[in-house]
Design a protein around this motif. Structure first.
Motif, PDB file in Angstrom:
ATOM      1  N   ALA A  24     -81.576  42.546  21.022  1.00 16.18           N
ATOM      2  CA  ALA A  24     -80.641  43.551  20.522  1.00 16.18           C
ATOM      3  C   ALA A  24     -79.947  43.037  19.266  1.00 16.18           C
ATOM      4  O   ALA A  24     -79.765  41.831  19.093  1.00 16.18           O
ATOM      5  CB  ALA A  24     -79.613  43.886  21.594  1.00 16.18           C
ATOM      6  N   SER A  25     -79.546  43.965  18.415  1.00 13.46           N
ATOM      7  CA  SER A  25     -78.894  43.575  17.156  1.00 13.46           C
ATOM      8  C   SER A  25     -77.474  43.089  17.391  1.00 13.46           C
ATOM      9  O   SER A  25     -76.902  42.404  16.534  1.00 13.46           O
ATOM     10  CB  SER A  25     -78.912  44.736  16.162  1.00 13.46           C
ATOM     11  N   PHE A  26     -76.887  43.429  18.531  1.00 15.18           N
ATOM     12  CA  PHE A  26     -75.601  42.879  18.931  1.00 15.18           C
ATOM     13  C   PHE A  26     -75.471  43.009  20.449  1.00 15.18           C
ATOM     14  O   PHE A  26     -76.248  43.719  21.082  1.00 15.18           O
ATOM     15  CB  PHE A  26     -74.434  43.564  18.213  1.00 15.18           C
ATOM     16  N   THR A  27     -74.513  42.310  21.021  1.00 14.48           N
ATOM     17  CA  THR A  27     -74.328  42.331  22.471  1.00 14.48           C
ATOM     18  C   THR A  27     -73.842  43.707  22.916  1.00 14.48           C
ATOM     19  O   THR A  27     -72.893  44.249  22.356  1.00 14.48           O
ATOM     20  CB  THR A  27     -73.311  41.276  22.903  1.00 14.48           C
ATOM     21  N   ILE A  28     -74.509  44.252  23.909  1.00 17.73           N
ATOM     22  CA  ILE A  28     -74.110  45.550  24.434  1.00 17.73           C
ATOM     23  C   ILE A  28     -73.830  45.431  25.924  1.00 17.73           C
ATOM     24  O   ILE A  28     -74.189  44.445  26.555  1.00 17.73           O
ATOM     25  CB  ILE A  28     -75.177  46.624  24.169  1.00 17.73           C
ATOM     26  N   ASN A  29     -73.208  46.458  26.451  1.00 16.12           N
ATOM     27  CA  ASN A  29     -72.718  46.420  27.821  1.00 16.12           C
ATOM     28  C   ASN A  29     -73.833  46.180  28.831  1.00 16.12           C
ATOM     29  O   ASN A  29     -73.756  45.293  29.673  1.00 16.12           O
ATOM     30  CB  ASN A  29     -71.979  47.703  28.130  1.00 16.12           C
ATOM     31  N   ALA A  30     -74.872  46.987  28.746  1.00 16.40           N
ATOM     32  CA  ALA A  30     -75.943  46.907  29.745  1.00 16.40           C
ATOM     33  C   ALA A  30     -77.272  47.290  29.114  1.00 16.40           C
ATOM     34  O   ALA A  30     -77.320  48.012  28.119  1.00 16.40           O
ATOM     35  CB  ALA A  30     -75.637  47.830  30.921  1.00 16.40           C
ATOM     36  N   GLY A  95     -77.438  50.801  27.217  1.00 19.96           N
ATOM     37  CA  GLY A  95     -76.593  51.742  27.926  1.00 19.96           C
ATOM     38  C   GLY A  95     -75.295  51.114  28.391  1.00 19.96           C
ATOM     39  O   GLY A  95     -74.833  50.121  27.820  1.00 19.96           O
ATOM     40  N   VAL A  96     -74.743  51.704  29.426  1.00 18.32           N
ATOM     41  CA  VAL A  96     -73.501  51.209  30.002  1.00 18.32           C
ATOM     42  C   VAL A  96     -73.630  51.152  31.520  1.00 18.32           C
ATOM     43  O   VAL A  96     -74.413  51.880  32.116  1.00 18.32           O
ATOM     44  CB  VAL A  96     -72.288  52.087  29.613  1.00 18.32           C
ATOM     45  N   TRP A  97     -72.859  50.280  32.095  1.00 19.59           N
ATOM     46  CA  TRP A  97     -72.791  50.153  33.553  1.00 19.59           C
ATOM     47  C   TRP A  97     -71.334  49.869  33.877  1.00 19.59           C
ATOM     48  O   TRP A  97     -70.915  48.721  33.961  1.00 19.59           O
ATOM     49  CB  TRP A  97     -73.708  49.040  34.037  1.00 19.59           C
ATOM     50  N   PRO A  98     -70.561  50.922  34.072  1.00 18.20           N
ATOM     51  CA  PRO A  98     -69.134  50.723  34.339  1.00 18.20           C
ATOM     52  C   PRO A  98     -68.909  49.907  35.600  1.00 18.20           C
ATOM     53  O   PRO A  98     -69.708  49.960  36.549  1.00 18.20           O
ATOM     54  CB  PRO A  98     -68.603  52.145  34.497  1.00 18.20           C
ATOM     55  N   ALA A  99     -67.784  49.206  35.652  1.00 14.98           N
ATOM     56  CA  ALA A  99     -67.498  48.352  36.805  1.00 14.98           C
ATOM     57  C   ALA A  99     -67.404  49.155  38.093  1.00 14.98           C
ATOM     58  O   ALA A  99     -67.701  48.657  39.179  1.00 14.98           O
ATOM     59  CB  ALA A  99     -66.199  47.589  36.569  1.00 14.98           C
ATOM     60  N   TRP A 100     -67.009  50.437  37.966  1.00 20.75           N
ATOM     61  CA  TRP A 100     -66.827  51.250  39.166  1.00 20.75           C
ATOM     62  C   TRP A 100     -68.114  51.919  39.631  1.00 20.75           C
ATOM     63  O   TRP A 100     -68.159  52.572  40.661  1.00 20.75           O
ATOM     64  CB  TRP A 100     -65.774  52.334  38.903  1.00 20.75           C
TER      65      TRP A 100
END
Length: 120
Positions: A24-30, A95-100
């Motif tokens: 990835a070009s930068f650190t992402i959530n998931a 993508g994203v992976w919320p803590a909840w």
């Protein structure tokens, strides 16, 4: 917008192994690894969150392992005991992976894909 570049695909015999990389070009959530076989819908194979939670499609559990190296902004998919039905183009998604949440949520950014072919 994150740029994602997959690598590591190829042709392997059934029972063999491959390791895919997603840079990835930068650190992402998931990150999620998806695959799409000819004539089939794209499906989520494995995902990993920023705090290293993982999830797998049932058919690859025990055979595939997803991991990440945040220092390199890279996520890996180690695939072992490969089967002909694993043949597909493999894509990574930012993508994203919320803590909840229990599950990964895909985002709009995709890599170009890498072909994995497993011969019987």
């Amino acid at each position: 917008q994150v740029q994602l570049v997959e690598s590591g695909g190829g042709l392997v015999q059934a029972g063999g192994s491959l390791r895919l990389s997603c840079a990835a070009s930068f650190t992402i959530n998931a990150i999620g690894w998806y695959r799409q076989a000819p004539g089939k819908q794209r499906e989520l194979v494995a995902s990993i969150s920023s705090n290293y939670r993982t999830n797998y499609k049932d058919s690859v559990k025990g055979r595939f392992t997803i991991s990440r190296d945040n220092a390199k902004n890279t996520v890996y998919l180690q695939m072992s005991s490969l089967k002909p039905e694993d043949t597909a183009v493999y894509y990574c998604n930012g993508g994203v992976w919320p803590a909840w949440s229990r599950t990964y949520n895909s985002g709009p950014d995709w890599g170009q894909g890498t072909q994995v072919t497993v011969s019987s």
